[in-house]
Design a protein around this motif. Structure first.
Motif, PDB file in Angstrom:
ATOM      1  N   VAL A  52       0.859  -1.188   0.000  1.00  0.00           N
ATOM      2  CA  VAL A  52       0.000   0.000   0.000  1.00  0.00           C
ATOM      3  C   VAL A  52       0.890   1.231   0.000  1.00  0.00           C
ATOM      4  O   VAL A  52       1.782   1.357   0.847  1.00  0.00           O
ATOM      5  CB  VAL A  52      -0.927   0.039   1.233  1.00  0.00           C
ATOM      6  N   LEU A  53       0.679   2.123  -0.961  1.00  0.00           N
ATOM      7  CA  LEU A  53       1.327   3.436  -0.945  1.00  0.00           C
ATOM      8  C   LEU A  53       0.374   4.370  -0.219  1.00  0.00           C
ATOM      9  O   LEU A  53      -0.683   4.726  -0.746  1.00  0.00           O
ATOM     10  CB  LEU A  53       1.609   3.923  -2.367  1.00  0.00           C
ATOM     11  N   MET A  54       0.729   4.761   1.003  1.00  0.00           N
ATOM     12  CA  MET A  54      -0.197   5.437   1.904  1.00  0.00           C
ATOM     13  C   MET A  54       0.216   6.882   2.180  1.00  0.00           C
ATOM     14  O   MET A  54       1.305   7.141   2.710  1.00  0.00           O
ATOM     15  CB  MET A  54      -0.226   4.666   3.228  1.00  0.00           C
ATOM     16  N   ASP A  55      -0.672   7.811   1.836  1.00  0.00           N
ATOM     17  CA  ASP A  55      -0.451   9.210   2.195  1.00  0.00           C
ATOM     18  C   ASP A  55      -0.554   9.334   3.705  1.00  0.00           C
ATOM     19  O   ASP A  55      -1.427   8.727   4.333  1.00  0.00           O
ATOM     20  CB  ASP A  55      -1.499  10.094   1.511  1.00  0.00           C
ATOM     21  N   ILE A  56       0.331  10.118   4.300  1.00  0.00           N
ATOM     22  CA  ILE A  56       0.357  10.197   5.753  1.00  0.00           C
ATOM     23  C   ILE A  56      -0.752  11.095   6.297  1.00  0.00           C
ATOM     24  O   ILE A  56      -1.220  10.904   7.422  1.00  0.00           O
ATOM     25  CB  ILE A  56       1.746  10.686   6.218  1.00  0.00           C
ATOM     26  N   ARG A  57      -1.182  12.077   5.513  1.00  0.00           N
ATOM     27  CA  ARG A  57      -2.227  13.000   5.969  1.00  0.00           C
ATOM     28  C   ARG A  57      -3.427  12.913   5.037  1.00  0.00           C
ATOM     29  O   ARG A  57      -3.337  13.270   3.861  1.00  0.00           O
ATOM     30  CB  ARG A  57      -1.704  14.436   5.991  1.00  0.00           C
ATOM     31  N   MET A  58      -4.538  12.423   5.572  1.00  0.00           N
ATOM     32  CA  MET A  58      -5.783  12.344   4.814  1.00  0.00           C
ATOM     33  C   MET A  58      -6.933  12.705   5.742  1.00  0.00           C
ATOM     34  O   MET A  58      -6.821  12.546   6.965  1.00  0.00           O
ATOM     35  CB  MET A  58      -5.985  10.916   4.262  1.00  0.00           C
ATOM     36  N   PRO A  59      -8.035  13.202   5.206  1.00  0.00           N
ATOM     37  CA  PRO A  59      -9.179  13.546   6.056  1.00  0.00           C
ATOM     38  C   PRO A  59      -9.760  12.291   6.701  1.00  0.00           C
ATOM     39  O   PRO A  59      -9.645  11.188   6.156  1.00  0.00           O
ATOM     40  CB  PRO A  59     -10.168  14.181   5.067  1.00  0.00           C
ATOM     41  N   GLY A  60     -10.360  12.463   7.868  1.00  0.00           N
ATOM     42  CA  GLY A  60     -10.916  11.309   8.563  1.00  0.00           C
ATOM     43  C   GLY A  60      -9.799  10.474   9.164  1.00  0.00           C
ATOM     44  O   GLY A  60      -8.910  10.988   9.842  1.00  0.00           O
ATOM     45  N   THR A  61      -9.822   9.200   8.897  1.00  0.00           N
ATOM     46  CA  THR A  61      -8.773   8.308   9.384  1.00  0.00           C
ATOM     47  C   THR A  61      -7.485   8.577   8.626  1.00  0.00           C
ATOM     48  O   THR A  61      -7.429   8.457   7.409  1.00  0.00           O
ATOM     49  CB  THR A  61      -9.184   6.832   9.191  1.00  0.00           C
ATOM     50  N   ASP A  62      -6.427   8.937   9.353  1.00  0.00           N
ATOM     51  CA  ASP A  62      -5.175   9.308   8.687  1.00  0.00           C
ATOM     52  C   ASP A  62      -4.356   8.081   8.310  1.00  0.00           C
ATOM     53  O   ASP A  62      -4.710   6.940   8.630  1.00  0.00           O
ATOM     54  CB  ASP A  62      -4.361  10.262   9.560  1.00  0.00           C
TER      55      ASP A  62
END
Length: 221
Positions: A52-62
């Motif tokens: 998974v390439l995961m952005d560290i800052r996202m709305p809701g569950t980070d």
């Protein structure tokens, strides 16, 4: 074998860019896109990606929370997470590594480096050079209290394995460890592999974090 990748970023253009870069590799396929952490967890369970390439800052569950849920949950066994961040000195990167991420990349990563990183993590390796990993961990580890019981876990290691773990935490590569201990690189790798198994950590990054959290290594050592 095709490597299955899940993209998690709240910006559609960023996801499209990474999808385009990964599409240039015949060995990588994007199996899904998530725009927040909750969706990333759901898609990880349904698509069973390798990475998974995961952005560290996202709305809701980070991304940090989503990473922890993915790597510790039973829905996507063996799935590994690479954190995407704008700044490689971000304190959230350290939190993500503690949560179980196998490494991180900045969003300005070169295409070839991105594909190599995905392949490395899918193959079970931790991402980043030992020196970079140590720099990030050391920068923020001094702000954390020692983890209760972490030192006791190290008692399971032989003296040579403990010495090897300390050198890993100091940022040495397998070849450098081999030279320091007058052993072969293969033997150094064997000591590291056994330490990872005995300590029940996911990879080399988690090994370094445990070394700091247990007090085996102090920031600035």
């Amino acid at each position: 074998m095709t490597i299955k990748v899940l993209l998690a970023d709240d910006q559609a253009l960023v996801r499209a860019g990474f999808r385009s870069l990964l599409a240039r590799s015949r060995d990588i396929t994007v199996v899904g896109e998530a725009q927040d952490g909750d969706e990333a967890v759901r898609l990880a369970a349904s698509t069973r990606p390798d990475v998974v390439l995961m952005d560290i800052r996202m709305p809701g569950t980070d991304g940090i929370t989503a990473t922890r849920r993915i790597v510790t949950g039973p829905a996507a066994p063996g799935c590994r997470v690479i954190i995407l961040t704008t700044f490689d000195t971000d304190e959230h990167v350290f939190a993500a590594l503690r949560a179980g991420a196998s490494g991180f990349l900045t969003k300005e990563v070169e295409p070839a480096e991105l594909r190599r990183a995905v392949a490395a993590v899918a193959g079970g390796d931790a991402l980043l050079s030992p020196g970079v990993t140590r720099r990030v961990i050391e920068q923020f580890a001094h702000r954390q209290d020692l983890t209760p019981g972490a030192g006791q876990r190290l008692a399971a290691l032989t003296s040579r394995e403990l010495e090897t773990v300390k050198l890993v935490a100091l940022g040495l590569s397998n070849h450098e460890i081999a030279e320091r201990l007058s052993i072969s690189p293969l033997t150094a790798k064997t000591h590291i592999t056994r330490a990872i198994a005995k300590l029940d950590v996911r990879d080399r990054v988690q090994l370094v974090i445990l070394a700091y959290e247990s007090g085996l290594i102090r920031p600035g050592a």
